[in-house]
Design an enzyme around this catalytic site. Structure first.
Site, PDB file in Angstrom:
ATOM      1  N   GLU A  56      40.037 114.203  94.034  1.00 34.15           N
ATOM      2  CA  GLU A  56      39.784 114.325  92.591  1.00 34.15           C
ATOM      3  C   GLU A  56      38.354 113.955  92.227  1.00 34.15           C
ATOM      4  O   GLU A  56      37.713 114.607  91.407  1.00 34.15           O
ATOM      5  CB  GLU A  56      40.738 113.423  91.795  1.00 34.15           C
ATOM      6  CG  GLU A  56      42.171 113.892  91.760  1.00 34.15           C
ATOM      7  CD  GLU A  56      42.881 113.629  93.070  1.00 34.15           C
ATOM      8  OE1 GLU A  56      42.418 112.732  93.798  1.00 34.15           O
ATOM      9  OE2 GLU A  56      43.866 114.306  93.349  1.00 34.15           O
ATOM     10  N   HIS A 126      53.923 111.218  87.345  1.00 35.59           N
ATOM     11  CA  HIS A 126      53.837 112.616  86.929  1.00 35.59           C
ATOM     12  C   HIS A 126      54.089 112.731  85.431  1.00 35.59           C
ATOM     13  O   HIS A 126      54.467 113.779  84.954  1.00 35.59           O
ATOM     14  CB  HIS A 126      54.864 113.474  87.694  1.00 35.59           C
ATOM     15  CG  HIS A 126      54.584 113.580  89.156  1.00 35.59           C
ATOM     16  ND1 HIS A 126      54.888 112.602  90.045  1.00 35.59           N
ATOM     17  CD2 HIS A 126      53.999 114.559  89.877  1.00 35.59           C
ATOM     18  CE1 HIS A 126      54.510 112.960  91.254  1.00 35.59           C
ATOM     19  NE2 HIS A 126      53.971 114.150  91.192  1.00 35.59           N
TER      20      HIS A 126
END
Lengths: 322, 286
Positions: A56, A126
């Protein structure tokens, strides 16, 4: 179109109208985990739509570099929960670029897209809504749409805006939100909130999925309590449209802000602090914040954690009866 | 791997941790009930699939790559306490591209930590094949100054021997990197069919020819170490155990609601309450 399709459509138009635009992220080549990038690689080629390694910090930093050099970079972070390795790059490199170079360089052509929010089975990693972390960065634009129509226009605005943007997509709406969406090229202005429903007694402010929850609560409030609620979708969280919100509160005198993220230092804190300063004499009741608990997003009892319409209704009741 | 280490050694891995949880000592019920979020789960239902733990097994970590520096830290603690133990730190081929992995390598080598890094290379980082994500797919070489070797992850005996070797090595020489070549039959998760980036034939071929359990079974039966009947008996017992646990995992009670607010802080300040969406609740937390 549903939200997935409208995001896809927006990127399609962006890639078509801007030859320097590129889209990259984890697994975007085959269409992405949520299918937001289907067919884009076939249409625009593997040098414009490509996978990045699982990194990321690398994705965002690479995007910053691309954007500084003049290409339009659309970086996808697979889930908003994973954006934190990139947080340093966004905070210290991206948003300060124009400022520290005295406008010599900037990475305005960078847009980071990422799915966020509760989805029912996401558990701790999530389901997060990290917009509050990013709202603390002057120089960044933070945007969250409430549906497909808004998403397409807002995403195109973000991509074309000359400031680095983080575009949060509420993942629960990906398939469940379906609207009639114009197929042409259109943009929705950033930093402009929208009054989704007009009312006179209470102002409700939210963004993303929460706008729909507030609308439901407002409907019940009207039917059962006779309370007329004005529902505002902030749309852009940073820089936020305090004028629209303040005008509304001056009219109603009662404000409730709601979001999924934990209450302490959630973005509702900023809205509440500003409004009490601006509209103090117009307030008829203390400002209510109905937000997630100050716990990590739970694996169990998600239904108790998120501010659903009943909790919002409770807040409206409290405001109305003060 | 478990056969080559003791319960005093530590293990930390990423989210695909159910097997490790079981082998490190948690019962089948502990694993299944954690999936269903019941109180009999090993993390009392609060962690779920990605977060299972037990003594000397540090999980169960959702964020890819984040467990690698943690593993180096655990190895440091082991060394600091003077214990003759190691920490096996596992990550995948996708995670191998995370910056923090290299930060961990550096610290481990610099301070000679008893850490066995294991890269489980199953060829795919979710939907991206290894050669499309990594400039160098010889993951065992990516430790650079940390020596490494590739092990056939589909061969039970090879893995055990490699781990034995690694443990001996690491207790005197500092970190080592094992790349175990393996495969993933299903998709990455429930939302991934697993076939949009590879062919069904590939999956089938791997399953038929290289499956570790069936090849090991074949080996021991052919060597007359065990009969086919004994194996059938074992399989029947296992099936029974798992079915019973699955039933209980569906019907056992959930943890009480107040647990939602607990275990945030250790010894929270007196009168610490958790605020949230229900404005009538200011929950005490412990």
């Amino acid at each position: 179109m549903n939200l997935v399709q409208s995001v896809n459509n927006a990127m399609d138009i962006a890639l078509a109208s801007d030859p320097s635009a590129v889209l990259f992220g984890e697994d975007v080549a085959f269409g992405g985990v949520f299918r937001c990038s289907v067919e884009l690689r076939d249409k625009y080629g593997r040098d414009r739509v490509f996978n990045s390694p699982l990194s990321e910090q690398g994705i965002v930093a690479f995007g910053i570099g691309l954007a500084c050099a003049g290409a339009t970079a659309i970086a996808e972070i697979q889930f908003a929960d994973y954006i934190f390795p990139a947080f340093d790059q966004i905070t210290n490199e991206a948003v300060k670029f124009r400022y520290r170079t005295g406008n010599l360089f900037d990475c305005g052509k960078l847009t980071i897209r990422t799915p966020c929010g509760a989805v029912g089975h996401g558990a701790l990693y999530h389901s997060q809504s990290p917009e509050a972390f990013f709202a603390h960065l002057p120089g960044l634009k933070v945007v969250m749409p409430r549906g497909p129509n808004q998403a397409k226009g807002l995403l195109l605005s973000c991509i074309r805006d000359d400031n680095p943007c983080v575009f949060f997509e509420p993942k629960i709406l990906y398939r469940s939100a379906i609207e009639e969406v114009p197929t042409g090229d259109y943009e929705i202005p950033l930093s402009k909130a929208e009054i989704v429903q007009e009312g006179n007694d209470v102002t409700l402010v939210g963004w993303g999925t929460q706008v729909h929850v507030l609308l439901e609560a407002a409907k019940i409030a009207q039917e059962k309590l006779g309370v007329s609620c004005e529902v505002i979708d902030l749309r852009t969280i940073l820089p936020w449209d305090y004028n629209t919100v303040s005008e509304s509160v001056c009219k109603t005198g009662r404000l409730m802000i709601s979001h999924e993220a934990p209450i302490t230092m959630g973005f509702a804190s900023e809205v509440a602090a500003f409004v009490q300063n601006e509209c103090f004499l117009n307030l008829e009741a203390p400002i209510e914040r109905v937000c997630g608990y100050d716990t990590p997003f739970p694996h169990m009892y998600e239904a108790f954690f998120i501010p659903d319409k009943w909790r919002c209704l409770e807040g409206i009741k409290k405001l109305a009866n003060y | 791997m478990e056969a080559a280490i003791t319960k005093d050694d530590s293990v930390i891995t990423a989210y695909r941790a159910h097997g490790w949880t079981y082998i490190r000592g948690v019962s089948v019920l502990g694993v299944l009930a954690e999936l269903t979020g019941k109180s009999s789960g090993c993390a009392i239902g609060k962690g779920g699939s990605m977060h299972m733990y037990c003594k000397n097994f540090y999980g169960g970590n959702g964020i890819v790559g984040a467990q690698v520096p943690l593993g180096a830290g655990i190895a440091f603690a082991i060394k600091y306490r003077g214990e003759p133990n190691v920490c096996i730190t596992l990550y995948g081929d996708g995670a191998a591209n995370q910056g923090q992995v290299f930060e961990a390598f550096n610290m481990a080598k610099l301070w000679n930590l008893p850490c066995i890094f294991v890269c489980e290379n199953n060829g795919y980082g979710m939907g991206t094949s290894a050669d499309r994500a990594s400039a160098c797919i010889d993951y065992y070489t990516r430790g650079d100054y940390v020596p490494g070797m590739r092990v056939d992850g589909m061969d039970v005996l090879a893995v055990r021997e490699a781990t034995k070797f690694a443990k001996d090595y690491v207790l005197t020489n500092g970190p080592i990197l094992l790349e175990t070549a393996t495969y993933r039959y299903h998709g990455h998760s429930m939302s991934d069919p697993g076939t949009s980036y590879r062919t069904r034939e590939e999956i089938q071929q791997k399953r038929e020819k290289f499956d570790p359990i069936s090849t090991f079974k074949q080996k021991i039966v052919t060597a007359n170490l065990v009969t086919a009947d004994e194996i059938k008996k074992i399989e029947a017992e296992v099936r029974k155990e798992v079915d019973e646990a699955a039933e209980r995992a569906k019907t056992d009670p959930e943890i009480p609601l107040k647990e939602l607010y607990n275990q945030i802080y250790y010894q929270p300040p007196k009168d610490y309450h958790v605020r949230g969406c229900d404005i009538t609740i200011q929950a005490p937390s412990s």
